[in-house]
Design a protein around this motif. Sequence first.
Motif, PDB file in Angstrom:
ATOM      1  N   GLY A  17       0.865  -1.258   0.206  1.00 53.23           N
ATOM      2  CA  GLY A  17       0.071  -0.091   0.128  1.00 53.23           C
ATOM      3  C   GLY A  17       0.888   1.318   0.153  1.00 53.23           C
ATOM      4  N   ALA A  18       1.874   1.109  -0.776  1.00 51.83           N
ATOM      5  CA  ALA A  18       2.892   2.309  -0.761  1.00 51.83           C
ATOM      6  C   ALA A  18       2.919   3.342  -1.994  1.00 51.83           C
ATOM      7  N   SER A  19       1.561   3.113  -2.712  1.00 47.16           N
ATOM      8  CA  SER A  19       1.570   4.080  -3.681  1.00 47.16           C
ATOM      9  C   SER A  19       1.046   5.603  -3.565  1.00 47.16           C
ATOM     10  N   LYS A  20       0.478   5.737  -2.159  1.00 47.01           N
ATOM     11  CA  LYS A  20       0.160   6.951  -1.910  1.00 47.01           C
ATOM     12  C   LYS A  20       0.047   6.853  -0.098  1.00 47.01           C
ATOM     13  N   GLY A  21      -0.483   8.060   0.491  1.00 48.79           N
ATOM     14  CA  GLY A  21      -0.633   7.865   1.964  1.00 48.79           C
ATOM     15  C   GLY A  21       0.575   7.511   2.808  1.00 48.79           C
ATOM     16  N   ILE A  22       0.095   6.968   3.867  1.00 51.07           N
ATOM     17  CA  ILE A  22       0.993   6.645   4.774  1.00 51.07           C
ATOM     18  C   ILE A  22       2.290   5.652   4.361  1.00 51.07           C
ATOM     19  N   GLY A  23       1.914   4.576   3.364  1.00 50.75           N
ATOM     20  CA  GLY A  23       2.842   3.734   2.835  1.00 50.75           C
ATOM     21  C   GLY A  23       3.998   4.505   2.240  1.00 50.75           C
ATOM     22  N   GLU A  24       3.420   5.353   1.380  1.00 48.67           N
ATOM     23  CA  GLU A  24       4.568   6.156   0.384  1.00 48.67           C
ATOM     24  C   GLU A  24       5.437   6.842   1.402  1.00 48.67           C
ATOM     25  N   CYS A  66       0.926  -5.587  -6.258  1.00 42.77           N
ATOM     26  CA  CYS A  66       0.417  -6.823  -5.403  1.00 42.77           C
ATOM     27  C   CYS A  66      -0.973  -6.434  -4.752  1.00 42.77           C
ATOM     28  N   HIS A  67      -1.638  -6.985  -5.149  1.00 35.01           N
ATOM     29  CA  HIS A  67      -3.160  -6.927  -4.224  1.00 35.01           C
ATOM     30  C   HIS A  67      -2.877  -8.070  -3.268  1.00 35.01           C
ATOM     31  N   VAL A  68      -2.990  -7.327  -1.922  1.00 30.79           N
ATOM     32  CA  VAL A  68      -2.526  -8.025  -0.810  1.00 30.79           C
ATOM     33  C   VAL A  68      -3.289  -9.214  -0.498  1.00 30.79           C
ATOM     34  N   ALA A  69      -4.697  -9.085  -1.061  1.00 29.81           N
ATOM     35  CA  ALA A  69      -5.533 -10.368  -0.712  1.00 29.81           C
ATOM     36  C   ALA A  69      -5.494 -11.421  -1.794  1.00 29.81           C
ATOM     37  N   ASN A  93       3.786  -4.277   6.604  1.00 26.14           N
ATOM     38  CA  ASN A  93       2.145  -4.673   6.238  1.00 26.14           C
ATOM     39  C   ASN A  93       1.507  -3.353   6.296  1.00 26.14           C
ATOM     40  N   ASN A  94       1.257  -2.565   5.655  1.00 28.70           N
ATOM     41  CA  ASN A  94       0.570  -1.238   5.254  1.00 28.70           C
ATOM     42  C   ASN A  94      -0.909  -1.058   4.982  1.00 28.70           C
ATOM     43  N   ALA A  95      -0.846  -1.984   3.741  1.00 31.34           N
ATOM     44  CA  ALA A  95      -2.108  -1.726   2.994  1.00 31.34           C
ATOM     45  C   ALA A  95      -3.405  -2.149   3.707  1.00 31.34           C
ATOM     46  N   VAL A 145       0.929  -1.926  10.065  1.00 31.32           N
ATOM     47  CA  VAL A 145       0.430  -0.529  10.598  1.00 31.32           C
ATOM     48  C   VAL A 145      -1.030  -0.956  10.890  1.00 31.32           C
ATOM     49  N   SER A 146      -1.271  -0.818  12.364  1.00 29.34           N
ATOM     50  CA  SER A 146      -2.809  -0.842  12.728  1.00 29.34           C
ATOM     51  C   SER A 146      -3.461   0.493  12.894  1.00 29.34           C
ATOM     52  N   SER A 147      -3.889   0.730  14.090  1.00 29.04           N
ATOM     53  CA  SER A 147      -4.702   2.102  14.296  1.00 29.04           C
ATOM     54  C   SER A 147      -5.006   2.391  15.740  1.00 29.04           C
ATOM     55  N   SER A 163     -10.255  -5.723  12.778  1.00 23.29           N
ATOM     56  CA  SER A 163      -9.181  -6.141  12.090  1.00 23.29           C
ATOM     57  C   SER A 163      -8.153  -5.539  12.440  1.00 23.29           C
ATOM     58  N   LYS A 164      -8.237  -4.362  13.017  1.00 26.77           N
ATOM     59  CA  LYS A 164      -6.899  -3.841  13.562  1.00 26.77           C
ATOM     60  C   LYS A 164      -6.559  -4.231  14.678  1.00 26.77           C
ATOM     61  N   THR A 165      -7.479  -4.510  15.522  1.00 28.87           N
ATOM     62  CA  THR A 165      -7.018  -5.323  16.760  1.00 28.87           C
ATOM     63  C   THR A 165      -6.392  -6.784  16.377  1.00 28.87           C
ATOM     64  N   TYR A 192      -5.602  10.270  13.393  1.00 32.78           N
ATOM     65  CA  TYR A 192      -6.136  10.382  11.946  1.00 32.78           C
ATOM     66  C   TYR A 192      -5.149  10.981  11.354  1.00 32.78           C
ATOM     67  N   VAL A 193      -4.806  10.608   9.922  1.00 31.07           N
ATOM     68  CA  VAL A 193      -3.845  11.091   9.071  1.00 31.07           C
ATOM     69  C   VAL A 193      -4.570  11.442   7.687  1.00 31.07           C
ATOM     70  N   LYS A 194      -4.175  12.628   7.175  1.00 35.66           N
ATOM     71  CA  LYS A 194      -4.904  13.135   6.311  1.00 35.66           C
ATOM     72  C   LYS A 194      -4.559  12.402   4.879  1.00 35.66           C
ATOM     73  N   THR A 195      -5.282  11.479   4.468  1.00 36.67           N
ATOM     74  CA  THR A 195      -5.271  10.558   3.379  1.00 36.67           C
ATOM     75  C   THR A 195      -6.355  10.262   2.748  1.00 36.67           C
ATOM     76  N   LYS A 196      -6.502   9.605   1.700  1.00 35.48           N
ATOM     77  CA  LYS A 196      -7.554   9.325   0.897  1.00 35.48           C
ATOM     78  C   LYS A 196      -8.404   8.375   1.774  1.00 35.48           C
ATOM     79  N   LEU A 197      -7.861   7.524   2.582  1.00 33.27           N
ATOM     80  CA  LEU A 197      -8.442   6.502   3.308  1.00 33.27           C
ATOM     81  C   LEU A 197      -9.428   7.147   4.422  1.00 33.27           C
ATOM     82  N   SER A 198      -8.949   8.373   5.161  1.00 31.65           N
ATOM     83  CA  SER A 198      -9.663   8.913   6.080  1.00 31.65           C
ATOM     84  C   SER A 198     -10.562   9.940   5.734  1.00 31.65           C
ATOM     85  N   ALA A 199     -10.581  10.215   4.266  1.00 31.92           N
ATOM     86  CA  ALA A 199     -11.394  11.518   3.938  1.00 31.92           C
ATOM     87  C   ALA A 199     -12.774  11.289   4.265  1.00 31.92           C
TER      88      ALA A 199
HETATM   89  N1  LIG Z   1      -5.365   7.803   7.320  1.00 31.41           N
HETATM   90  C1  LIG Z   1      -5.607   7.249   8.542  1.00 31.41           C
HETATM   91  O1  LIG Z   1      -6.086   8.143   9.413  1.00 31.41           O
HETATM   92  C2  LIG Z   1      -5.183   6.115   9.150  1.00 31.41           C
HETATM   93  C3  LIG Z   1      -5.339   6.224  10.699  1.00 31.41           C
HETATM   94  C4  LIG Z   1      -4.992   4.829  11.235  1.00 31.41           C
HETATM   95  C5  LIG Z   1      -4.292   3.691  10.653  1.00 31.41           C
HETATM   96  N2  LIG Z   1      -4.462   3.915   8.994  1.00 31.41           N
HETATM   97  C6  LIG Z   1      -3.701   2.787   8.267  1.00 31.41           C
HETATM   98  O2  LIG Z   1      -2.566   2.994   7.712  1.00 31.41           O
HETATM   99  C7  LIG Z   1      -2.721   2.348   6.372  1.00 31.41           C
HETATM  100  C8  LIG Z   1      -2.596   3.250   5.123  1.00 31.41           C
HETATM  101  O3  LIG Z   1      -3.768   3.914   4.984  1.00 31.41           O
HETATM  102  P1  LIG Z   1      -3.818   5.638   4.335  1.00 31.41           P
HETATM  103  O4  LIG Z   1      -4.397   6.134   5.179  1.00 31.41           O
HETATM  104  O5  LIG Z   1      -2.397   5.754   3.836  1.00 31.41           O
HETATM  105  O6  LIG Z   1      -4.595   5.098   3.243  1.00 31.41           O
HETATM  106  P2  LIG Z   1      -4.351   5.509   1.576  1.00 31.41           P
HETATM  107  O7  LIG Z   1      -3.980   6.872   1.506  1.00 31.41           O
HETATM  108  O8  LIG Z   1      -5.898   5.423   1.109  1.00 31.41           O
HETATM  109  O9  LIG Z   1      -3.784   4.385   0.685  1.00 31.41           O
HETATM  110  C9  LIG Z   1      -3.772   3.218   0.839  1.00 31.41           C
HETATM  111  C10 LIG Z   1      -2.704   2.494   0.032  1.00 31.41           C
HETATM  112  O10 LIG Z   1      -2.863   1.102   0.034  1.00 31.41           O
HETATM  113  C11 LIG Z   1      -3.367   0.701  -1.338  1.00 31.41           C
HETATM  114  N3  LIG Z   1      -4.149  -0.492  -1.383  1.00 31.41           N
HETATM  115  C12 LIG Z   1      -5.530  -0.514  -0.937  1.00 31.41           C
HETATM  116  N4  LIG Z   1      -6.033  -1.773  -1.071  1.00 31.41           N
HETATM  117  C13 LIG Z   1      -4.938  -2.533  -1.530  1.00 31.41           C
HETATM  118  C14 LIG Z   1      -4.935  -3.938  -1.595  1.00 31.41           C
HETATM  119  N5  LIG Z   1      -5.932  -4.608  -1.750  1.00 31.41           N
HETATM  120  N6  LIG Z   1      -3.544  -4.509  -1.987  1.00 31.41           N
HETATM  121  C15 LIG Z   1      -2.488  -3.718  -1.964  1.00 31.41           C
HETATM  122  N7  LIG Z   1      -2.589  -2.190  -1.912  1.00 31.41           N
HETATM  123  C16 LIG Z   1      -3.571  -1.715  -1.544  1.00 31.41           C
HETATM  124  C17 LIG Z   1      -3.551   1.781  -2.240  1.00 31.41           C
HETATM  125  O11 LIG Z   1      -2.955   1.900  -3.544  1.00 31.41           O
HETATM  126  P3  LIG Z   1      -3.685   1.310  -4.812  1.00 31.41           P
HETATM  127  O12 LIG Z   1      -4.853   2.132  -4.762  1.00 31.41           O
HETATM  128  O13 LIG Z   1      -2.870   1.576  -5.762  1.00 31.41           O
HETATM  129  O14 LIG Z   1      -3.766  -0.274  -4.549  1.00 31.41           O
HETATM  130  C18 LIG Z   1      -2.609   2.912  -1.410  1.00 31.41           C
HETATM  131  O15 LIG Z   1      -1.277   2.861  -1.897  1.00 31.41           O
HETATM  132  C19 LIG Z   1      -4.177   1.344   6.341  1.00 31.41           C
HETATM  133  O16 LIG Z   1      -3.733   0.170   7.046  1.00 31.41           O
HETATM  134  C20 LIG Z   1      -4.742   2.034   7.286  1.00 31.41           C
HETATM  135  O17 LIG Z   1      -5.877   1.373   7.908  1.00 31.41           O
HETATM  136  C21 LIG Z   1      -4.781   4.914   8.362  1.00 31.41           C
END
Ligand SMILES: NC(=O)c1ccc[n+]([C@@H]2O[C@H](COP(=O)([O-])OP(=O)(O)OC[C@H]3O[C@@H](n4cnc5c(N)ncnc54)[C@H](OP(=O)(O)O)[C@@H]3O)[C@@H](O)[C@H]2O)c1
Length: 261
Positions: A17-24, A66-69, A93-95, A145-147, A163-165, A192-199
């Motif tokens: 999950g390193a194409s954006k957000g926390i992983g990148e 790699c789709h992690v599932a 393991n961040n995805a 990467v839990s939460s 899942s995060k527990t 909470y981190v400003k990313t697509k996931l938390s939007a």
């Molecule tokens: N943002 C928060 O506030 C927050 C808080 C606590 C924990 N987290 C955790 O931090 C981690 C990263 O989240 P983020 O906020 O950085 O999210 P994000 O910006 O939406 O990025 C998610 C990343 O995961 C990839 N991804 C999504 N589904 C995937 C799959 N099935 N297989 C492989 N890659 C996949 C996406 O890339 P593609 O679309 O290219 O696959 C993208 O690179 C997650 O585990 C999340 O639960 C986030």
Amino acid sequence: MIKEKFNLANKVAIVTGASKGIGEAMARGLAEFGAKVVISSRKQEAVDRVASDFNSLGLTAIGIECHVAKKEQQEELVEKVMKKYGRIDILINNAGTNPYFGPIEKMPLDIYQKTMDININSAISLSNLVYPVMKNQKGGSIIHVSSVEGLHPSKMMAAYNISKTALIMLGKNQAIEWGKDNIRVNMICPGYVKTKLSAALLEHEAAYKSFLKNAALGRVSTPDEMAGLAVFLASDASSYMTGSTIVNDGGLLHSPLIDNF
Ligand SMILES: NC(=O)c1ccc[n+]([C@@H]2O[C@H](COP(=O)([O-])OP(=O)(O)OC[C@H]3O[C@@H](n4cnc5c(N)ncnc54)[C@H](OP(=O)(O)O)[C@@H]3O)[C@@H](O)[C@H]2O)c1
């Protein structure tokens, strides 16, 4: 020198999950400390873009889809990394995904299953694929990467929180079983981190207001603010740490029990 312990030169790191957000951000942190990083996500085009950005900054990175599932894609990921570099020292393991916001009694079981497949089951199987490599190398560092949501409940997101527990307990079990092989496993719990996931949460006015009130620092974090911890846990600077869960949440979990006093 203690400073030298942070050096990741000659280490190979896979970040899912390193194409954006926390992983990148974590991958960039590792690369800046000298690691060769493997940027991975579902889309080859997206990971190639990040790898090429890193390379243009003088860092060393390659992108592997790699789709992690998907078990066969996990196997291909590990095979390709071994073919290219011949070793794996760090696995993050961040995805993750959070597809359901709603009450538990209405939670569709297929969505629950999808959440578990991506957020926890994938971490079990990818760690198991990397384990023999790290064992053979006599060491490695795995980071999940839990939460904060894995430590404390919020309404309307039970599948994600469960899942995060589970990810935290997975890491603790791996730590006690794999410590003999000098493989360390630690967990990071972002707030909470400003990313697509938390939007969805951060764009919800009432939810965002309650978050701002509860977080001691009164703001969300940037993905970069998660990277230093990843570097520390990946490196020899944390050589005695395993099974630990580190919260990086701007004080959110210390929201006062009594307010307005
Ligand atoms: N943002 C928060 O506030 C927050 C808080 C606590 C924990 N987290 C955790 O931090 C981690 C990263 O989240 P983020 O906020 O950085 O999210 P994000 O910006 O939406 O990025 C998610 C990343 O995961 C990839 N991804 C999504 N589904 C995937 C799959 N099935 N297989 C492989 N890659 C996949 C996406 O890339 P593609 O679309 O290219 O696959 C993208 O690179 C997650 O585990 C999340 O639960 C986030």
